[in-house]
Motif scaffolding. Structure first.
Motif, mmCIF file in Angstrom:
data_model
loop_
_atom_site.group_PDB
_atom_site.id
_atom_site.type_symbol
_atom_site.label_atom_id
_atom_site.label_comp_id
_atom_site.label_asym_id
_atom_site.label_seq_id
_atom_site.Cartn_x
_atom_site.Cartn_y
_atom_site.Cartn_z
ATOM 1 N N GLN A 139 114.540 68.849 15.526
ATOM 2 C CA GLN A 139 114.864 67.518 16.025
ATOM 3 C C GLN A 139 113.988 66.455 15.359
ATOM 4 O OE1 GLN A 139 114.601 67.619 20.291
ATOM 5 N NE2 GLN A 139 115.962 69.389 20.486
ATOM 6 N N ILE A 140 112.705 66.790 15.193
ATOM 7 C CA ILE A 140 111.800 65.836 14.542
ATOM 8 C C ILE A 140 112.215 65.587 13.094
ATOM 9 C CG2 ILE A 140 109.418 65.494 13.794
ATOM 10 C CD1 ILE A 140 108.547 67.052 16.267
ATOM 11 N N LEU A 141 112.599 66.657 12.396
ATOM 12 C CA LEU A 141 113.023 66.498 10.999
ATOM 13 C C LEU A 141 114.323 65.706 10.910
ATOM 14 C CD1 LEU A 141 111.907 67.423 8.266
ATOM 15 C CD2 LEU A 141 113.490 69.355 8.362
ATOM 16 N N SER A 142 115.218 65.937 11.862
ATOM 17 C CA SER A 142 116.464 65.147 11.882
ATOM 18 C C SER A 142 116.160 63.672 12.135
ATOM 19 C CB SER A 142 117.407 65.692 12.959
ATOM 20 O OG SER A 142 117.726 67.058 12.706
ATOM 21 N N GLY A 143 115.241 63.413 13.056
ATOM 22 C CA GLY A 143 114.844 62.027 13.301
ATOM 23 C C GLY A 143 114.201 61.387 12.084
ATOM 24 N N PHE A 144 113.419 62.177 11.331
ATOM 25 C CA PHE A 144 112.795 61.653 10.118
ATOM 26 C C PHE A 144 113.863 61.285 9.088
ATOM 27 C CE2 PHE A 144 110.958 62.439 5.890
ATOM 28 C CZ PHE A 144 109.927 61.517 5.911
ATOM 29 N N ALA A 145 114.876 62.154 8.918
ATOM 30 C CA ALA A 145 115.953 61.851 7.970
ATOM 31 C C ALA A 145 116.730 60.602 8.416
ATOM 32 C CB ALA A 145 116.890 63.055 7.860
ATOM 33 N N PHE A 146 116.970 60.498 9.721
ATOM 34 C CA PHE A 146 117.663 59.307 10.245
ATOM 35 C C PHE A 146 116.847 58.047 9.988
ATOM 36 C CE2 PHE A 146 118.553 56.297 13.661
ATOM 37 C CZ PHE A 146 119.936 56.160 13.551
ATOM 38 N N LEU A 147 115.530 58.138 10.161
ATOM 39 C CA LEU A 147 114.660 56.981 9.926
ATOM 40 C C LEU A 147 114.695 56.559 8.463
ATOM 41 C CD1 LEU A 147 112.463 55.007 10.937
ATOM 42 C CD2 LEU A 147 110.775 56.787 10.448
ATOM 43 N N THR A 173 107.664 54.844 1.065
ATOM 44 C CA THR A 173 106.826 54.054 1.962
ATOM 45 C C THR A 173 106.374 54.885 3.161
ATOM 46 O OG1 THR A 173 107.967 52.028 1.307
ATOM 47 C CG2 THR A 173 106.713 51.974 3.368
ATOM 48 N N ILE A 174 107.308 55.602 3.776
ATOM 49 C CA ILE A 174 106.974 56.405 4.959
ATOM 50 C C ILE A 174 106.015 57.527 4.597
ATOM 51 C CG2 ILE A 174 107.947 57.993 6.679
ATOM 52 C CD1 ILE A 174 110.430 56.220 6.716
ATOM 53 N N THR A 175 106.194 58.151 3.440
ATOM 54 C CA THR A 175 105.307 59.245 3.017
ATOM 55 C C THR A 175 104.019 58.746 2.392
ATOM 56 O OG1 THR A 175 106.483 59.382 0.899
ATOM 57 C CG2 THR A 175 107.230 60.842 2.674
ATOM 58 N N THR A 176 103.807 57.443 2.374
ATOM 59 C CA THR A 176 102.589 56.798 1.853
ATOM 60 C C THR A 176 102.356 57.100 0.384
ATOM 61 O OG1 THR A 176 101.065 58.601 2.418
ATOM 62 C CG2 THR A 176 101.533 57.010 4.152
ATOM 63 N N VAL A 177 103.423 57.363 -0.358
ATOM 64 C CA VAL A 177 103.277 57.587 -1.806
ATOM 65 C C VAL A 177 103.175 56.238 -2.516
ATOM 66 C CG1 VAL A 177 104.350 58.565 -3.862
ATOM 67 C CG2 VAL A 177 104.467 59.795 -1.684
ATOM 68 N N GLY A 178 104.177 55.394 -2.327
ATOM 69 C CA GLY A 178 104.119 54.042 -2.868
ATOM 70 C C GLY A 178 104.094 53.969 -4.383
ATOM 71 N N MET A 202 103.290 56.859 11.394
ATOM 72 C CA MET A 202 103.126 57.572 12.662
ATOM 73 C C MET A 202 104.138 58.721 12.766
ATOM 74 S SD MET A 202 102.543 54.323 15.215
ATOM 75 C CE MET A 202 102.696 55.353 16.646
ATOM 76 N N PHE A 203 105.378 58.460 12.396
ATOM 77 C CA PHE A 203 106.410 59.497 12.481
ATOM 78 C C PHE A 203 106.148 60.604 11.464
ATOM 79 C CE2 PHE A 203 110.547 61.399 12.502
ATOM 80 C CZ PHE A 203 110.998 61.205 13.803
ATOM 81 N N PHE A 204 105.737 60.226 10.271
ATOM 82 C CA PHE A 204 105.459 61.239 9.253
ATOM 83 C C PHE A 204 104.256 62.099 9.637
ATOM 84 C CE2 PHE A 204 103.687 62.570 5.085
ATOM 85 C CZ PHE A 204 104.773 63.322 4.661
#
Length: 343
Positions: A139-147, A173-178, A202-204
């Protein structure tokens, strides 16, 4: 029969001996390296820098041959191994280095060895499914993909850029790679990027925390299984030792009971002998034949003062006189008390 057995990449069966399974796992690592080299060789064959070395083909083929031969020697059910690993047999036969395949056939038989990747991919997907079932990671991974996809759509709308650029921006951006190749140019885009950084990080972090918990939990479960196996083995050893101790105590009690019974019989026989001797002394009758064994020598009976033979002169003082009798009675009482304690 499972999917890997149908595809001919099952490896050594779990019912084989521990040694066969251990050697089979070792060869799986070697085969994985060989398949990776085959993959690189196949991919680079379409570039200007192909890897075409005859010795490399011989080494790769030798790895597959060694795995097949050694496992056939170690396994107990060879027919089952050949049935579940028919692809390995086919690869050894058609991919021999002295067989020169030309054109598309060479590419087909070279790519055939890549099917062995299924042996490792299936195990990998089993671990992935196990990970997704734990701690609601799916569920968390699905939410991450949705985000990521939703944020990419919003960024694409704000900056008026293609959706693929928006998804790429959201992901880095979410994975802080940039990487910095896609950046917001408008004021609204920068505000959205700031919000995305805060909530996305926070989500990552939640995703990485669940993944770390899975890895730590795997080691902990393995340690728990080892402890449980040790406890079970200890219980079996203690149960076996307890059974042996019980049998030993029973044998000691049986032997003691037999000895006590034997001593009681001897005591009863001695008392009967004493009573008979006393009775015979009073009646002055000759000693019966069965009691003549008490005589220690063949001396002639002595003559009494009255001039006739005394038939009991050789017996001497009775061993069953009152002091001896009281001692035997004491022994009998002690033996009875010991028997009561053992019971």
């Amino acid at each position: 029969m499972n999917l890997k057995a149908l595809l001919g990449v099952a490896g050594v069966h779990r019912k084989e001996s521990p040694r066969a399974r251990s050697v089979g796992r070792t060869f799986e690592y070697l085969v994985a390296i060989a398949v990776l080299l085959v993959f690189l060789q196949l991919v680079l064959s379409y570039t200007h820098f192909p890897i075409e070395y005859a010795w490399l083909d011989r080494v790769l083929w030798g790895v597959f041959v060694a795995e097949l031969v050694v496992n056939l020697i170690l396994v107990q059910d060879r027919s089952r191994y050949l049935l579940h690993n028919w692809l390995s047999v086919l690869i050894v036969l058609v991919a021999a280095p002295w067989i020169s395949w030309q054109g598309d056939w060479a590419l087909i038989f070279r790519a055939l060895r890549l099917v062995l990747f299924l042996r490792f991919v299936s195990t990998f997907f089993q671990d992935v499914l196990l990970l997704l079932k734990r701690n609601r990671f799916g569920q968390i991974l699905s939410g991450f993909a949705f985000l990521v996809i939703g944020s990419g759509g919003i960024f694409s709308y704000i900056e008026q850029r293609p959706i693929i650029d928006g998804i790429w921006y959201a992901l880095v951006t979410i994975t802080t790679v940039g990487y910095g190749d896609v950046v917001p140019l408008t004021q609204e885009g920068r505000i959205f990027g700031s919000v995305l950084i805060v909530f996305g990080v926070m989500f990552f972090s939640l995703v990485t925390a669940n993944f770390s918990a899975f890895l730590i939990g795997s080691d902990q479960r393995k340690l728990e299984r080892e402890i449980l196996n040790y406890v079970r083995q200890t219980e079996k050893r203690l149960a076996t030792q307890s059974l042996q101790n019980e049998k030993h105590v029973e044998s000691i009690m049986l032997h003691s009971t037999q000895q006590i019974d034997r001593l009681k019989e001897e005591l009863h026989r001695y008392r009967a002998l004493e009573e008979y001797l006393l009775d015979m002394q009073q009646k002055a009758d000759p000693v019966p034949e069965e009691f003549t064994t008490l005589k220690e020598s063949s001396d002639q009976p002595s003559i009494s003062n009255e001039g006739r033979a005394n038939p009991y002169s050789h017996v001497g003082p009775s061993p069953f006189s009152s002091p001896h009798l009281s001692a035997l009675q004491d022994i009998e009482h002690e033996l009875l008390s010991v028997k009561r304690k053992l019971r």
